[in-house]
Design a protein around this motif. Structure first.
Motif, PDB file in Angstrom:
ATOM      1  N   SER A 117       1.522   0.593   0.600  1.00 52.12           N
ATOM      2  CA  SER A 117       1.306  -0.851   0.733  1.00 52.12           C
ATOM      3  C   SER A 117       2.629  -1.594   0.674  1.00 52.12           C
ATOM      4  O   SER A 117       2.853  -2.545   1.441  1.00 52.12           O
ATOM      5  CB  SER A 117       0.367  -1.343  -0.388  1.00 52.12           C
ATOM      6  N   HIS A 118       3.508  -1.196  -0.217  1.00 54.05           N
ATOM      7  CA  HIS A 118       4.827  -1.826  -0.283  1.00 54.05           C
ATOM      8  C   HIS A 118       5.611  -1.577   1.006  1.00 54.05           C
ATOM      9  O   HIS A 118       6.345  -2.454   1.486  1.00 54.05           O
ATOM     10  CB  HIS A 118       5.598  -1.296  -1.485  1.00 54.05           C
ATOM     11  N   GLN A 119       5.440  -0.374   1.569  1.00 47.57           N
ATOM     12  CA  GLN A 119       6.102  -0.087   2.854  1.00 47.57           C
ATOM     13  C   GLN A 119       5.590  -1.029   3.935  1.00 47.57           C
ATOM     14  O   GLN A 119       6.373  -1.575   4.728  1.00 47.57           O
ATOM     15  CB  GLN A 119       5.850   1.366   3.248  1.00 47.57           C
ATOM     16  N   TYR A 120       4.312  -1.238   3.964  1.00 42.98           N
ATOM     17  CA  TYR A 120       3.710  -2.127   4.969  1.00 42.98           C
ATOM     18  C   TYR A 120       4.180  -3.564   4.756  1.00 42.98           C
ATOM     19  O   TYR A 120       4.598  -4.250   5.703  1.00 42.98           O
ATOM     20  CB  TYR A 120       2.189  -2.037   4.879  1.00 42.98           C
ATOM     21  N   ILE A 121       4.122  -4.042   3.539  1.00 44.59           N
ATOM     22  CA  ILE A 121       4.513  -5.428   3.261  1.00 44.59           C
ATOM     23  C   ILE A 121       5.994  -5.636   3.569  1.00 44.59           C
ATOM     24  O   ILE A 121       6.401  -6.674   4.116  1.00 44.59           O
ATOM     25  CB  ILE A 121       4.201  -5.780   1.798  1.00 44.59           C
ATOM     26  N   GLY A 122       6.809  -4.629   3.235  1.00 44.73           N
ATOM     27  CA  GLY A 122       8.232  -4.731   3.548  1.00 44.73           C
ATOM     28  C   GLY A 122       8.483  -4.825   5.036  1.00 44.73           C
ATOM     29  O   GLY A 122       9.350  -5.595   5.500  1.00 44.73           O
ATOM     30  N   ALA A 123       7.726  -4.048   5.841  1.00 41.45           N
ATOM     31  CA  ALA A 123       7.894  -4.097   7.293  1.00 41.45           C
ATOM     32  C   ALA A 123       7.487  -5.462   7.833  1.00 41.45           C
ATOM     33  O   ALA A 123       8.134  -5.999   8.742  1.00 41.45           O
ATOM     34  CB  ALA A 123       7.072  -2.986   7.948  1.00 41.45           C
ATOM     35  N   VAL A 124       6.420  -6.039   7.287  1.00 45.37           N
ATOM     36  CA  VAL A 124       5.981  -7.362   7.757  1.00 45.37           C
ATOM     37  C   VAL A 124       7.010  -8.429   7.399  1.00 45.37           C
ATOM     38  O   VAL A 124       7.357  -9.293   8.221  1.00 45.37           O
ATOM     39  CB  VAL A 124       4.601  -7.699   7.148  1.00 45.37           C
ATOM     40  N   ASP A 125       7.533  -8.383   6.168  1.00 44.80           N
ATOM     41  CA  ASP A 125       8.483  -9.400   5.732  1.00 44.80           C
ATOM     42  C   ASP A 125       9.827  -9.299   6.459  1.00 44.80           C
ATOM     43  O   ASP A 125      10.556 -10.290   6.586  1.00 44.80           O
ATOM     44  CB  ASP A 125       8.714  -9.277   4.222  1.00 44.80           C
ATOM     45  N   ALA A 126      10.143  -8.107   6.925  1.00 51.69           N
ATOM     46  CA  ALA A 126      11.466  -7.890   7.524  1.00 51.69           C
ATOM     47  C   ALA A 126      11.569  -8.434   8.946  1.00 51.69           C
ATOM     48  O   ALA A 126      12.678  -8.543   9.484  1.00 51.69           O
ATOM     49  CB  ALA A 126      11.797  -6.388   7.513  1.00 51.69           C
ATOM     50  N   HIS A 127      10.463  -8.757   9.583  1.00 54.43           N
ATOM     51  CA  HIS A 127      10.501  -9.132  11.009  1.00 54.43           C
ATOM     52  C   HIS A 127       9.638 -10.361  11.251  1.00 54.43           C
ATOM     53  O   HIS A 127       8.427 -10.339  11.003  1.00 54.43           O
ATOM     54  CB  HIS A 127      10.002  -7.978  11.876  1.00 54.43           C
ATOM     55  N   ASP A 128      10.325 -11.414  11.781  1.00 55.83           N
ATOM     56  CA  ASP A 128       9.606 -12.632  12.178  1.00 55.83           C
ATOM     57  C   ASP A 128       9.384 -12.566  13.678  1.00 55.83           C
ATOM     58  O   ASP A 128      10.280 -12.852  14.481  1.00 55.83           O
ATOM     59  CB  ASP A 128      10.421 -13.865  11.792  1.00 55.83           C
ATOM     60  N   GLU A 152       1.013   5.612   7.869  1.00 49.90           N
ATOM     61  CA  GLU A 152       0.977   6.011   6.464  1.00 49.90           C
ATOM     62  C   GLU A 152      -0.269   5.467   5.777  1.00 49.90           C
ATOM     63  O   GLU A 152      -0.909   6.155   4.975  1.00 49.90           O
ATOM     64  CB  GLU A 152       2.226   5.505   5.745  1.00 49.90           C
ATOM     65  N   LEU A 153      -0.600   4.223   6.115  1.00 52.74           N
ATOM     66  CA  LEU A 153      -1.829   3.655   5.554  1.00 52.74           C
ATOM     67  C   LEU A 153      -3.041   4.479   5.969  1.00 52.74           C
ATOM     68  O   LEU A 153      -3.956   4.739   5.178  1.00 52.74           O
ATOM     69  CB  LEU A 153      -2.002   2.205   6.007  1.00 52.74           C
ATOM     70  N   GLY A 154      -3.076   4.913   7.220  1.00 54.39           N
ATOM     71  CA  GLY A 154      -4.183   5.725   7.710  1.00 54.39           C
ATOM     72  C   GLY A 154      -4.266   7.076   7.019  1.00 54.39           C
ATOM     73  O   GLY A 154      -5.360   7.553   6.694  1.00 54.39           O
ATOM     74  N   ARG A 155      -3.097   7.701   6.810  1.00 57.12           N
ATOM     75  CA  ARG A 155      -3.107   9.015   6.149  1.00 57.12           C
ATOM     76  C   ARG A 155      -3.626   8.902   4.716  1.00 57.12           C
ATOM     77  O   ARG A 155      -4.410   9.725   4.253  1.00 57.12           O
ATOM     78  CB  ARG A 155      -1.697   9.615   6.169  1.00 57.12           C
ATOM     79  N   VAL A 156      -3.180   7.879   4.011  1.00 59.94           N
ATOM     80  CA  VAL A 156      -3.647   7.699   2.632  1.00 59.94           C
ATOM     81  C   VAL A 156      -5.140   7.355   2.615  1.00 59.94           C
ATOM     82  O   VAL A 156      -5.887   7.794   1.733  1.00 59.94           O
ATOM     83  CB  VAL A 156      -2.821   6.620   1.921  1.00 59.94           C
TER      84      VAL A 156
END
Length: 457
Positions: A117-128, A152-156
């Motif tokens: 989840s942190h990986q996902y949120i980081g990817a969203v915040d990093a790109h406008d 990764e979200l899908g695998r988990v």
């Protein structure tokens, strides 16, 4: 995760149209040929087409990857919340090693979910992706990172689904216990109410039932714990307590309902045993004349073991009458267990006395019969021996020594018993005991033969 997801709203792809004032300023500084070309440039209503179509294509793909990742994030969050309810249900009901291991495994999965989840949120915040000057390379990087986060979200999510599938037996057991909880506790409450009502009815009939009242009062703290609920005491413990209270209350109710009948039964036994004791007193007085006749007509060996019967019978009846008085007192004081125990003692005393008194009369009848016709007893015994001998020879040329030897000994023992009848003072009682012993020996041989042949078949 839900709170974080709410900070990530879906952003539109709409472009901002430039203001009219800005357009005028641009036109003033342009050469004439450029001004002549402007109508074609403004035909689309925006300025981004100056950068070409590739950036827009990458932006669209990145936005699609972002939408897919958001959907995967939502699916994982929903599955985790649903599974947490199942885990809490199992933990509340089941304290087995398997249940504790399931809780530990779920916590480990939770940490893995936090990581992706942190990986996902980081990817969203990093790109406008709504920036006007978004370059194609930046959009491409955003698409790659968002796609990786989605994967990764899908695998988990798959790991979580497999874990949930494995919880089936534990969850089924826990849900079954939870389904039992409310009706089981209610049955305990109803059993206590029924016991209380039965006790009140017994008291209205004049029966104190103090011991039953004490047993019912002892269940009061258990009812308090049941009312406090499984949240405080645990589901398994509450179920076990409710079942225990139900059994105890039903026992009190049954005894309270039976108490009037039990009291009437004790009253009947008191009367019956008192009458029997009186009858035995009369019969005991008749033993002495029987003994006198035995002494007069037969040898001492035929009656000397009966000499103490009158005194023993008299004492036994006296003891029985004392116990009857104690039983009556216990009944009047409503000490039901004591009354029952005393009446059992009275019955045992009277049974023993009855047997002793009867023995004297039976002895005289047997001795009279054998004195009159000893041949009847002899033939009865010989018939038993011959019947056993025929069985031993059935299907054989020679008898089994294990069977033949005791039968031969029985024949010899009978002949010796017959010789005791000779002389002026025959010992008829010895003769009768010997013939009875011979018949018992023969019956034992017959039983063994039949058992062996039955096992052989």
């Amino acid at each position: 995760m839900v709170a974080r997801a709410q900070r990530l709203p879906h952003r539109s792809h709409r472009r901002r149209a430039p203001g009219a004032g800005r357009d005028v300023l641009v036109l003033v500084g342009l050469p004439l040929l450029a001004v002549l070309a402007l109508p074609a440039a403004f035909a689309g209503g925006g300025t981004r087409r100056w950068f070409g179509g590739r950036a827009e294509s990458q932006r669209a793909e990145a936005q699609a990857a972002k939408d897919d990742a958001a959907a995967a994030f939502y699916d994982l969050d929903t599955a985790q919340r649903d599974l947490r309810l199942s885990i809490e249900t199992i933990a509340a009901v089941d304290a087995s090693p398997a249940a504790r291991r399931a809780v530990t495994d779920f916590e480990a999965l939770g940490r893995r979910i936090d990581e992706v989840s942190h990986q996902y949120i980081g990817a969203v915040d990093a790109h406008d992706l709504d920036r006007d000057d978004l370059e194609a390379s930046a959009a491409s990087r955003a698409r790659g990172e968002l796609t990786a986060a989605k994967n990764e979200l899908g695998r988990v999510k798959q790991e979580l689904d497999r874990f949930a599938d494995g919880l089936g037996p534990l969850l089924g057991k826990a849900e079954t216990q939870l389904a039992r909880l409310a009706p089981t506790v209610e049955r305990a409450r109803q059993a206590l109410l029924a016991a209380s009502n039965a006790l009140d009815a017994a008291r209205e009939a004049g029966l104190r039932a103090d011991d039953l009242a004490a047993r019912l009062a002892a269940l009061g703290p258990e009812l308090t714990r049941l009312n406090q609920g499984a949240g405080q005491h645990g589901v398994p413990q509450t179920l076990e307590r409710a079942e225990r209270v139900t059994r105890a209350a039903e026992s009190v109710r049954a005894e309270a309902e039976r108490l009037p009948e039990h009291a009437a039964e004790i009253d009947h036994r008191l009367v019956s045993l008192r009458t029997r004791a009186q009858a035995l007193t009369t019969r005991t007085e008749q033993v002495e004349p029987v003994l006198s006749e035995l002494r007069r007509r037969f040898t001492a060996a035929c009656w000397q073991d009966l000499q103490q019967v009158p005194d023993q019978a008299t004492e036994s009846v006296r003891q029985a009458e004392r116990k009857l008085t104690e039983a009556q007192t216990a009944r009047d004081e409503q000490r039901w267990p004591d009354a029952t125990a005393l009446l059992s003692t009275v019955r045992a005393l009277l049974n023993g006395t009855d047997e002793a008194v009867s023995a004297a009369g039976d002895r005289l009848r047997q001795l009279n019969a054998v004195q009159k016709d000893p041949q009847q007893e002899i033939e009865r015994t010989r018939f038993a021996i011959r019947d056993a001998q025929r069985l031993a020879m059935a299907g054989r040329n020679t008898p089994d020594p294990r069977h033949a030897r005791p039968l031969d000994d029985a024949v010899a023992r009978l002949e010796r018993a017959i010789t005791t009848l000779e002389g002026r003072h025959p010992d008829y009682w010895h003769f009768l005991t010997e013939t009875e012993a011979v018949r018992q020996t023969v019956a034992g041989v017959v039983t063994r033969i039949r058992e062996e042949r039955g096992a052989g078949h």
